[in-house]
Design a protein around this motif. Sequence first.
Motif, short mmCIF file in Angstrom:
data_model
loop_
_atom_site.label_atom_id
_atom_site.label_comp_id
_atom_site.label_asym_id
_atom_site.label_seq_id
_atom_site.Cartn_x
_atom_site.Cartn_y
_atom_site.Cartn_z
N LYS A 63 0.83 -1.21 0.00
CA LYS A 63 0.00 0.00 0.00
C LYS A 63 0.86 1.26 0.00
CE LYS A 63 -3.57 2.45 2.67
NZ LYS A 63 -4.53 2.61 1.56
N PRO A 64 0.72 2.12 -1.03
CA PRO A 64 1.52 3.34 -1.10
C PRO A 64 0.82 4.53 -0.42
CG PRO A 64 0.82 2.56 -3.29
CD PRO A 64 -0.02 1.89 -2.28
N LEU A 65 1.60 5.28 0.33
CA LEU A 65 1.18 6.58 0.82
C LEU A 65 2.07 7.62 0.15
CD1 LEU A 65 0.89 5.92 4.67
CD2 LEU A 65 -0.98 5.94 3.01
N ILE A 66 1.47 8.60 -0.48
CA ILE A 66 2.23 9.71 -1.07
C ILE A 66 2.12 10.88 -0.12
CG2 ILE A 66 2.42 11.33 -2.97
CD1 ILE A 66 1.33 9.19 -4.80
N ALA A 94 0.58 25.87 -1.35
CA ALA A 94 -0.76 25.29 -1.52
C ALA A 94 -1.04 24.99 -2.99
CB ALA A 94 -1.81 26.24 -0.95
N HIS A 95 -0.66 25.90 -3.87
CA HIS A 95 -0.88 25.71 -5.31
C HIS A 95 -0.09 24.51 -5.84
CE1 HIS A 95 -1.15 26.51 -9.63
NE2 HIS A 95 0.17 26.43 -9.67
N ASN A 96 1.19 24.45 -5.48
CA ASN A 96 2.04 23.36 -5.95
C ASN A 96 1.59 22.02 -5.40
OD1 ASN A 96 3.52 25.27 -7.30
ND2 ASN A 96 5.28 25.21 -5.93
N THR A 97 1.16 22.02 -4.14
CA THR A 97 0.69 20.78 -3.51
C THR A 97 -0.48 20.19 -4.28
OG1 THR A 97 1.45 21.42 -1.31
CG2 THR A 97 -0.30 19.77 -1.42
N GLN A 98 -1.44 21.03 -4.62
CA GLN A 98 -2.62 20.55 -5.34
C GLN A 98 -2.24 20.06 -6.74
OE1 GLN A 98 -5.76 20.19 -4.00
NE2 GLN A 98 -5.98 19.00 -5.89
N ALA A 99 -1.33 20.77 -7.40
CA ALA A 99 -0.91 20.37 -8.74
C ALA A 99 -0.21 19.00 -8.71
CB ALA A 99 0.03 21.42 -9.33
N LEU A 100 0.64 18.77 -7.71
CA LEU A 100 1.32 17.48 -7.60
C LEU A 100 0.32 16.36 -7.31
CD1 LEU A 100 4.57 18.30 -5.57
CD2 LEU A 100 4.32 17.99 -8.04
N LYS A 101 -0.65 16.63 -6.47
CA LYS A 101 -1.66 15.62 -6.16
C LYS A 101 -2.39 15.20 -7.44
CE LYS A 101 -2.73 16.83 -1.35
NZ LYS A 101 -3.76 17.36 -0.43
N ASN A 102 -2.77 16.17 -8.25
CA ASN A 102 -3.49 15.86 -9.49
C ASN A 102 -2.63 15.05 -10.44
OD1 ASN A 102 -5.61 17.39 -8.48
ND2 ASN A 102 -5.05 19.23 -9.62
N MET A 104 0.17 13.08 -9.75
CA MET A 104 0.55 11.76 -9.26
C MET A 104 -0.58 10.76 -9.33
SD MET A 104 2.82 12.73 -5.92
CE MET A 104 4.35 13.65 -6.06
N ALA A 105 -1.81 11.25 -9.29
CA ALA A 105 -2.97 10.36 -9.33
C ALA A 105 -3.06 9.59 -10.64
CB ALA A 105 -4.25 11.17 -9.12
N ARG A 106 -2.27 9.97 -11.63
CA ARG A 106 -2.29 9.29 -12.93
C ARG A 106 -1.45 8.02 -12.95
NH1 ARG A 106 -0.57 13.79 -17.10
NH2 ARG A 106 -0.90 12.07 -18.53
N PHE A 107 -0.59 7.84 -11.93
CA PHE A 107 0.36 6.74 -11.98
C PHE A 107 0.11 5.62 -10.98
CE2 PHE A 107 2.59 10.64 -13.33
CZ PHE A 107 2.85 10.29 -14.64
N ALA A 118 -3.75 3.47 -3.12
CA ALA A 118 -2.84 4.56 -2.77
C ALA A 118 -3.61 5.68 -2.11
CB ALA A 118 -2.14 5.07 -4.04
N GLU A 119 -2.94 6.37 -1.19
CA GLU A 119 -3.54 7.52 -0.53
C GLU A 119 -2.55 8.67 -0.53
OE1 GLU A 119 -5.86 7.10 3.12
OE2 GLU A 119 -5.51 4.93 3.02
N MET A 120 -3.10 9.89 -0.63
CA MET A 120 -2.26 11.08 -0.54
C MET A 120 -2.48 11.75 0.81
SD MET A 120 -2.40 12.84 -4.29
CE MET A 120 -1.57 12.04 -5.67
N VAL A 121 -1.39 12.12 1.46
CA VAL A 121 -1.42 12.72 2.78
C VAL A 121 -0.57 13.98 2.74
CG1 VAL A 121 -1.07 12.29 5.25
CG2 VAL A 121 -1.50 10.37 3.71
N ASP A 122 -0.96 14.99 3.50
CA ASP A 122 -0.23 16.26 3.55
C ASP A 122 0.30 16.46 4.96
OD1 ASP A 122 0.73 18.85 3.42
OD2 ASP A 122 -1.01 19.65 2.39
N ASN A 123 1.63 16.59 5.10
CA ASN A 123 2.19 16.74 6.45
C ASN A 123 1.90 18.09 7.08
OD1 ASN A 123 4.12 18.44 5.27
ND2 ASN A 123 5.80 17.00 5.47
N ALA A 124 1.32 19.00 6.32
CA ALA A 124 0.86 20.26 6.92
C ALA A 124 -0.19 20.00 7.98
CB ALA A 124 0.30 21.19 5.84
#
Length: 265
Positions: A63-66, A94-102, A104-107, A118-124
């Motif tokens: 199980k991947p966590l990004i 905030a802008h870059n974080t959202q762009a990366l999330k969108n 990475m979801a393709r892979f 897979a799940e995406m988590v933000d350490n903020a």
Amino acid sequence: MNVYDVLTERGFIKQVSHPEIRDILGSQSVTFYTGYDPTADSCHVGHFLQLMAMSHLQKAGHKPLILVGGGTGAIGDPSGRNDMRVMMTKDTVAHNTQALKNQMARFLDFSEALPNNAEMVDNADWLLGLNYIDFLREIGVHFSVNRMLSAECYKSRLAGGLTFLEFNYMLMQSYDFLKLNQLYGCQMELGGNDQWSNILGGVDLIRRKEQKPAYGLTFKLLTTSEGIKMGKTMKGAVWLDPNKTSPFEFYQYWRNVSDADVMKC
């Protein structure tokens, strides 16, 4: 076939914290994570290498966590750098974080129907609200300054000046691993081999705080035969975003790789 052997055969693996990692990956489903600081609004080919390794692991049942570093990205990782990163505003992070999330979801497969989705988590979520005194008492007490200064990521910066801001990075990345272990049962951290010291910091912190094992695994960086990171052109990085690096430019970069470096790719 054990996914560890697949990654080894393909030339991914550089370092492992424990020799039993191969057996663990071959006998159970492991929750693992890789971190990405939002220093740009697109991944580059160096990130893509990590994403492909994560894809292999997910297909093998892990199980991947990004972890997108909305918190650590406000400071910047000193690893592999000779200068301090440019400080970003909260809006840029905030802008870059959202762009990366969108992107990475393709892979990776994020389908909730999948048991190892897979799940995406933000350490903020846990870093931005930290109380500094509590953090020093609970986390800082487990880190030796002498040992930290011996890490390559810090040694290379001492001559030119290492700020206390950057010196905190290892503690925060280690804290990320601890929080992911507590919240998601994450057992393993993955990254490029320039992250080795930071990864070991998290492995040791979990052992001290939770009295249980955690593991680290690094991948070889994509470098030329001269030891220079690949994925750079006269225009800058080779991005995965077609608006930053056109498909033609992307193709031409790999087409023009020197013969000595082809097998690494």
